[in-house]
Design a protein around this motif. Sequence first.
Motif, PDB file in Angstrom:
ATOM      1  N   TYR A  49      -7.596 -15.520 -36.732  1.00 40.62           N
ATOM      2  CA  TYR A  49      -8.112 -14.747 -37.860  1.00 40.62           C
ATOM      3  C   TYR A  49      -8.831 -15.674 -38.824  1.00 40.62           C
ATOM      4  N   THR A  50      -9.686 -15.101 -39.639  1.00 43.19           N
ATOM      5  CA  THR A  50     -10.490 -15.911 -40.556  1.00 43.19           C
ATOM      6  C   THR A  50     -10.123 -15.684 -42.018  1.00 43.19           C
ATOM      7  N   ASN A  51      -9.497 -14.558 -42.319  1.00 41.50           N
ATOM      8  CA  ASN A  51      -9.209 -14.213 -43.707  1.00 41.50           C
ATOM      9  C   ASN A  51      -7.871 -14.815 -44.143  1.00 41.50           C
ATOM     10  N   SER A  52      -7.899 -15.767 -45.041  1.00 40.30           N
ATOM     11  CA  SER A  52      -6.676 -16.438 -45.480  1.00 40.30           C
ATOM     12  C   SER A  52      -5.806 -15.544 -46.355  1.00 40.30           C
ATOM     13  N   MET A  53      -6.323 -14.386 -46.745  1.00 35.05           N
ATOM     14  CA  MET A  53      -5.540 -13.453 -47.551  1.00 35.05           C
ATOM     15  C   MET A  53      -4.609 -12.586 -46.695  1.00 35.05           C
ATOM     16  N   LYS A 103      -4.597 -20.598 -38.662  1.00 34.51           N
ATOM     17  CA  LYS A 103      -4.973 -19.191 -38.672  1.00 34.51           C
ATOM     18  C   LYS A 103      -4.923 -18.626 -37.253  1.00 34.51           C
ATOM     19  N   HIS A 104      -3.770 -18.808 -36.646  1.00 35.07           N
ATOM     20  CA  HIS A 104      -3.600 -18.444 -35.245  1.00 35.07           C
ATOM     21  C   HIS A 104      -2.227 -17.840 -35.035  1.00 35.07           C
ATOM     22  N   LEU A 105      -2.195 -16.791 -34.239  1.00 35.27           N
ATOM     23  CA  LEU A 105      -0.904 -16.275 -33.823  1.00 35.27           C
ATOM     24  C   LEU A 105      -0.935 -15.983 -32.335  1.00 35.27           C
ATOM     25  N   SER A 106       0.259 -15.951 -31.762  1.00 34.53           N
ATOM     26  CA  SER A 106       0.354 -15.685 -30.337  1.00 34.53           C
ATOM     27  C   SER A 106       1.544 -14.778 -30.075  1.00 34.53           C
ATOM     28  N   LEU A 107       1.433 -14.072 -28.984  1.00 34.89           N
ATOM     29  CA  LEU A 107       2.503 -13.188 -28.512  1.00 34.89           C
ATOM     30  C   LEU A 107       2.950 -13.694 -27.152  1.00 34.89           C
ATOM     31  N   HIS A 108       4.246 -13.950 -27.035  1.00 37.15           N
ATOM     32  CA  HIS A 108       4.825 -14.367 -25.771  1.00 37.15           C
ATOM     33  C   HIS A 108       5.669 -13.233 -25.214  1.00 37.15           C
ATOM     34  N   ILE A 109       5.460 -12.934 -23.954  1.00 36.76           N
ATOM     35  CA  ILE A 109       6.257 -11.921 -23.275  1.00 36.76           C
ATOM     36  C   ILE A 109       6.931 -12.620 -22.104  1.00 36.76           C
ATOM     37  N   VAL A 110       8.265 -12.635 -22.144  1.00 38.58           N
ATOM     38  CA  VAL A 110       8.969 -13.308 -21.054  1.00 38.58           C
ATOM     39  C   VAL A 110      10.311 -12.640 -20.795  1.00 38.58           C
ATOM     40  N   PRO A 111      10.626 -12.282 -19.551  1.00 38.46           N
ATOM     41  CA  PRO A 111       9.713 -12.327 -18.430  1.00 38.46           C
ATOM     42  C   PRO A 111       8.785 -11.124 -18.418  1.00 38.46           C
ATOM     43  N   SER A 112       7.611 -11.289 -17.874  1.00 34.03           N
ATOM     44  CA  SER A 112       6.654 -10.183 -17.789  1.00 34.03           C
ATOM     45  C   SER A 112       7.103  -9.186 -16.723  1.00 34.03           C
ATOM     46  N   GLN A 113       6.892  -7.907 -17.027  1.00 33.72           N
ATOM     47  CA  GLN A 113       7.275  -6.837 -16.117  1.00 33.72           C
ATOM     48  C   GLN A 113       6.055  -5.955 -15.838  1.00 33.72           C
ATOM     49  N   PRO A 114       6.054  -5.244 -14.710  1.00 33.24           N
ATOM     50  CA  PRO A 114       4.902  -4.381 -14.390  1.00 33.24           C
ATOM     51  C   PRO A 114       4.562  -3.388 -15.496  1.00 33.24           C
ATOM     52  N   GLY A 115       5.576  -2.883 -16.181  1.00 32.45           N
ATOM     53  CA  GLY A 115       5.351  -1.937 -17.274  1.00 32.45           C
ATOM     54  C   GLY A 115       4.685  -2.548 -18.485  1.00 32.45           C
ATOM     55  N   ASP A 116       4.549  -3.874 -18.486  1.00 35.74           N
ATOM     56  CA  ASP A 116       3.861  -4.551 -19.594  1.00 35.74           C
ATOM     57  C   ASP A 116       2.348  -4.505 -19.419  1.00 35.74           C
ATOM     58  N   SER A 117       1.890  -4.059 -18.268  1.00 35.29           N
ATOM     59  CA  SER A 117       0.440  -3.952 -18.035  1.00 35.29           C
ATOM     60  C   SER A 117      -0.151  -2.941 -19.011  1.00 35.29           C
ATOM     61  N   VAL A 125      -3.217  -2.827 -22.715  1.00 32.38           N
ATOM     62  CA  VAL A 125      -4.085  -3.586 -23.622  1.00 32.38           C
ATOM     63  C   VAL A 125      -3.266  -3.913 -24.868  1.00 32.38           C
ATOM     64  N   TYR A 126      -3.315  -5.161 -25.274  1.00 38.24           N
ATOM     65  CA  TYR A 126      -2.576  -5.619 -26.442  1.00 38.24           C
ATOM     66  C   TYR A 126      -3.557  -5.944 -27.566  1.00 38.24           C
ATOM     67  N   PHE A 127      -3.292  -5.347 -28.716  1.00 41.12           N
ATOM     68  CA  PHE A 127      -4.140  -5.564 -29.880  1.00 41.12           C
ATOM     69  C   PHE A 127      -3.387  -6.362 -30.929  1.00 41.12           C
ATOM     70  N   CYS A 128      -4.043  -7.358 -31.457  1.00 37.40           N
ATOM     71  CA  CYS A 128      -3.567  -8.106 -32.608  1.00 37.40           C
ATOM     72  C   CYS A 128      -4.135  -7.430 -33.854  1.00 37.40           C
ATOM     73  N   ALA A 129      -3.353  -7.332 -34.914  1.00 33.08           N
ATOM     74  CA  ALA A 129      -3.836  -6.714 -36.153  1.00 33.08           C
ATOM     75  C   ALA A 129      -3.300  -7.495 -37.344  1.00 33.08           C
ATOM     76  N   ALA A 130      -4.003  -7.383 -38.451  1.00 35.64           N
ATOM     77  CA  ALA A 130      -3.604  -8.082 -39.664  1.00 35.64           C
ATOM     78  C   ALA A 130      -3.907  -7.218 -40.876  1.00 35.64           C
ATOM     79  N   THR A 131      -3.155  -7.474 -41.940  1.00 34.03           N
ATOM     80  CA  THR A 131      -3.406  -6.765 -43.185  1.00 34.03           C
ATOM     81  C   THR A 131      -3.031  -7.675 -44.353  1.00 34.03           C
ATOM     82  N   GLU A 132      -3.449  -7.290 -45.547  1.00 32.34           N
ATOM     83  CA  GLU A 132      -3.112  -8.080 -46.726  1.00 32.34           C
ATOM     84  C   GLU A 132      -2.522  -7.166 -47.783  1.00 32.34           C
TER      85      GLU A 132
END
Lengths: 113, 113
Positions: free
Chosen positions: B25-29, B71-85, B87-94
């Motif tokens: 992300y770019t917005n520090s707020m 300004k970075h975040l990550s999502l870890h999924i472990v262990p991955s399962q077929p039902g995890d297939s 689209v994953y969206f990252c979102a932010a708010t202030e």
Amino acid sequence: EAGVTQFPSHSVIEKGQTVTLRCDPISGHDNLYWYRRVMGKEIKFLLHFVKESKQDESGMPNNRFLAERTGGTYSTLKVQPAELEDSGVYFCASSLGGTDTQYFGPGTRLTVL
Amino acid sequence: DQQVKQNSPSLSVQEGRISILNCDYTNSMFDYFLWYKKYPAEGPTFLISISSIKDKNEDGRFTVFLNKSAKHLSLHIVPSQPGDSAVYFCAATETDSWGKLQFGAGTQVVVTP
């Protein structure tokens, strides 16, 4: 408990026509949001209602878009006249309070030909 | 301008292995970050969130890490399962515009057997 519902699920219209999308939030949710996703890109915020008042409409693209929430229950989003670039999936979301989790509806896929 | 970016449009991972999804992300707020998961023909569903006062939040198989200086975040999924297939969206708010979620373009995750 019913989730957020949107109608219609799909709409195909000609350029220049008018389309009205409807969103029914989760019962009791004062906060209602409209978002749009265009061509597999990011989901963009359009506006935020608190009850019947527009809290934030900074994401509305132009004056061809009119959102209403009379009575503070369901909301409509009217596009008039529709342009080709308005095609996309329009999502509605609702939350109990402004800082609570937003629950999304299934979206309305709008195609403008 | 897009303030939340997911630079990997897709990710393929074997069942049982770890899935790592990235978001910048770019917005520090921005002071609150969320991950949503979306199946076809459905709306996004809230998955996990993190406040800017934390650097990690864990919920079952899902862990979100926040690096404010980068300004970075990550999502870890472990262990991955077929039902995890999905689209994953990252979102932010202030805080000043709470409720106005700003989303990335999404990462399509495919979990293979």
